[in-house]
Design an enzyme around this catalytic site. Sequence first.
Site, short mmCIF file in Angstrom:
data_model
loop_
_atom_site.label_atom_id
_atom_site.label_comp_id
_atom_site.label_asym_id
_atom_site.label_seq_id
_atom_site.Cartn_x
_atom_site.Cartn_y
_atom_site.Cartn_z
N ASP A 261 1.23 -1.23 0.15
CA ASP A 261 0.06 0.28 0.19
C ASP A 261 0.57 0.97 0.30
O ASP A 261 1.88 0.94 1.15
CB ASP A 261 -0.78 0.26 1.47
N ASP A 371 -7.37 -4.39 -4.65
CA ASP A 371 -7.88 -3.40 -3.81
C ASP A 371 -8.46 -2.22 -3.26
O ASP A 371 -8.51 -2.55 -2.44
CB ASP A 371 -6.33 -3.79 -2.52
ZN LIG Z 1 -3.70 -2.39 -0.33
#
Ligand SMILES: [Zn+2]
Length: 816
Positions: A261, A371
């Site tokens: 991320d 995601d």
């Molecule tokens: Zn993610």
Amino acid sequence: MEPVVIKHKRTTLERAEKFISEHHFTDINLRSRLYPKKAELASISHFEADGRIPVEEALAGKYTETKIGQSFGPTWSTHWFCLDIVVPDEWVGQEVCLLWNSNSEALVWKDNSPIQGLSGEHKRHSFPLANGPIWKNQCRQKIHIEMACNGLFGAGDNGMIERPDPNRYFTLAQAEIAIFDRRVYDLILDVEMLHDMAKHLPESTERGYQALYTVNRLINTCKVDDPSTYQKAHAIAEEFFKQGNGASQHTLHAMGHAHIDTAWLWPYAETIRKCARSWSCTLQLMEQYPDFTFTCSQAQQFEWVKQHYPVMYDKIQSFVQRGRFIPVGGTWIEMDGNLPSGESFIRQFLYGQLFFQKEFGKTCSEFWLPDTFGYSAQLPQIMNICNIKRFLTQKLSWSLVNKFPHHTFWWQGLDGSKVLTHFPPGDSYEMKGHVKEVLFTLSNYQDKGRSGHSMYLFGYGDGGNGPSEDMIQRLHRIEDTDGLPRVKMSTPDEYFSTVEKNDGDKLCKWTGELYLELHNGTYTTQAQVKELNRRCEILLHDVELLSSLALAAAPSEGFNYPAEELLRLWKLVLLNQFHDVLPGSSIELVYKDSMSHYKDILKSGRALWNTAFNNLTASQSDICPLVVNTLSWERSDVVIVPANEEETQENSQSPSKRLKLDSDLLQVDVYSNSLAIVLVPSCGYTSLLPQECQFPVTIAKQGDLYELENQYLTAVINSSGHLLQLSMPGTNRNAMSDGDHGNQFVLYDDVPLYWDAWDVMDYHLETRKPLKEVIESVKVNDLGPIRVSLEFSLKISVSYLKQTITLDAIAPYLKC
Ligand SMILES: [Zn+2]
């Protein structure tokens, strides 16, 4: 005597489990022989760095002696260690490793280069001191370790998904060297995989029992204290795993992955180091395992590594050329799938693909967005425009109510564009090569019989880390073993090409949005980020248009199109569209970075806007003052006229002549409230020639009701701001049902099941509380004929809201 074989699944399973357990019988079981000899380091010294500093600075630091058991912190601080390693002579010819556990993330440096990441979680504690057995000339080594005072998931309590504890300290629990016995390592994985097959294969087949008796036989053969038995025991397992599948078996296309991320429970600056820690491990595995492939998205992360770790980047480039380190996705970052504008989506692809083309000589052929919290129906069209016909994601598996019916299908957008879409049926991008996951991948697969192939992404993720040697070893054992799907190391291109060639006409089609039934709160959390994102998108669009108009209007005046600065600013906008930043699901620290980025974009962007507009104005002195329409359709709209227009008519250079269509969000100087209606061509400009207002808008008060009316609409508003009537003049049809009203502000509880920044739940709808307390009742601001408007304010707990409602003479809508 005949050997006795006990017919008891329960005890045999547990026997195998304990034989390799990390918690039971660890003094006598097989695992106890993994590191048969250990020795202390010659010395460990420590230097507390002033932030995330470059390696050259760190190596020149002042180091002092430290020892195991010491703690280092606080959260987000950086500590460097210098290790003197002396391997005993009698260990020469064996595999030797450093065992390091600082309960945090860390990076091993050798000869000024990052070599391998380490982490407190997932037991990535071991760093090999040589490729294979160690030689005499490798026995004295100096190693540096950069310790980051955070875990893979930031610094929440116990590694949980929580806001960081700013005062966490991390204890150096282990720092020693050890002999690593690879024969034991192989046997541990043999036992684990056989045990798992025995445990998880269905009772309806014989294969699980074959695995059970095989592992039992292996343990009977393997004398832990006698390494000469290891090979024979390993051969028993190999024989079993070699028993292959029939031709119809499903194939898993395995490829390594490390979901990093770009910011989430840690700030952007830490992500740069996460890339180095994760990808250095990956490169090391690539050298060790020639079939291992790794998929890697997000051009921004590649660019960071290029800037900060050039030696590592060279290695990456070389593995990209060999087709093993595989750039995927084609976008600048893995953005949110709903909130960015269409223009931004295109820019994500444009700048991503330009980077991949320039750095690696090829663009990506699939979009990769595993995601995000939902997917706009525009995306297939945008992908097609960007020459991308394939798409990978998996997040819809998180939907709370309905199970999405496909894993491999054609996704069709609003205009009919189609992309071949795949959700890895393991419902995760974080597989580990375990038997249970492999079986679930097949049983969960929604397109059995239509396509016999699916993708299997393995590696620790979210906070990075990526594939481990254990995972590769597990997958190698089940490449083709009866009872489990076939596994092959593959690539996205190999997977998608196979499906396109064999199965494309058998797949189902899904039209429109891919809606995630979860995380719906991400459309409101951290509202300021959403607002600033949109302001910046509009600003940069307008700067480009104005700059183009300025360039086209006055090429000889030496106006320089600000291409480089626009690219820099666009990249900042794109960065903050990351799928945990724009949705509001990151920690506060991330938004400090975002706010400073947005401040930069707005300030620099407005300067560019002014320069372009002034150049355009200067080139058009005959039609000044200008009204510019930055949208791509002809508009008739209301503009605010500068008060000193008459006086400054002669001075065409005056910046006070800026006008804007009032629906633009851009802030510019406004000198008066006098209004005019203008007609402006699409993406163009005209002089301020007010149009006649043929149908004035009116406002009338009757009792405590206000009636607003133009040529299209009649609206009736009461003194509390409620909309009682909305109708077309000359009809009796009221859009508000009898006794009901619009423009109500209502509060709901917000206590979800878990993800507090992400979710609003269905049961919140049962907690409706309308705002009733009026602080200031309606007062009229504009009386017509071009615009009428009124405002009022309501109390919300200790705060309040103020709303303005406007109706323009030419608008078929109310603006609130
Ligand atoms: Zn993610």
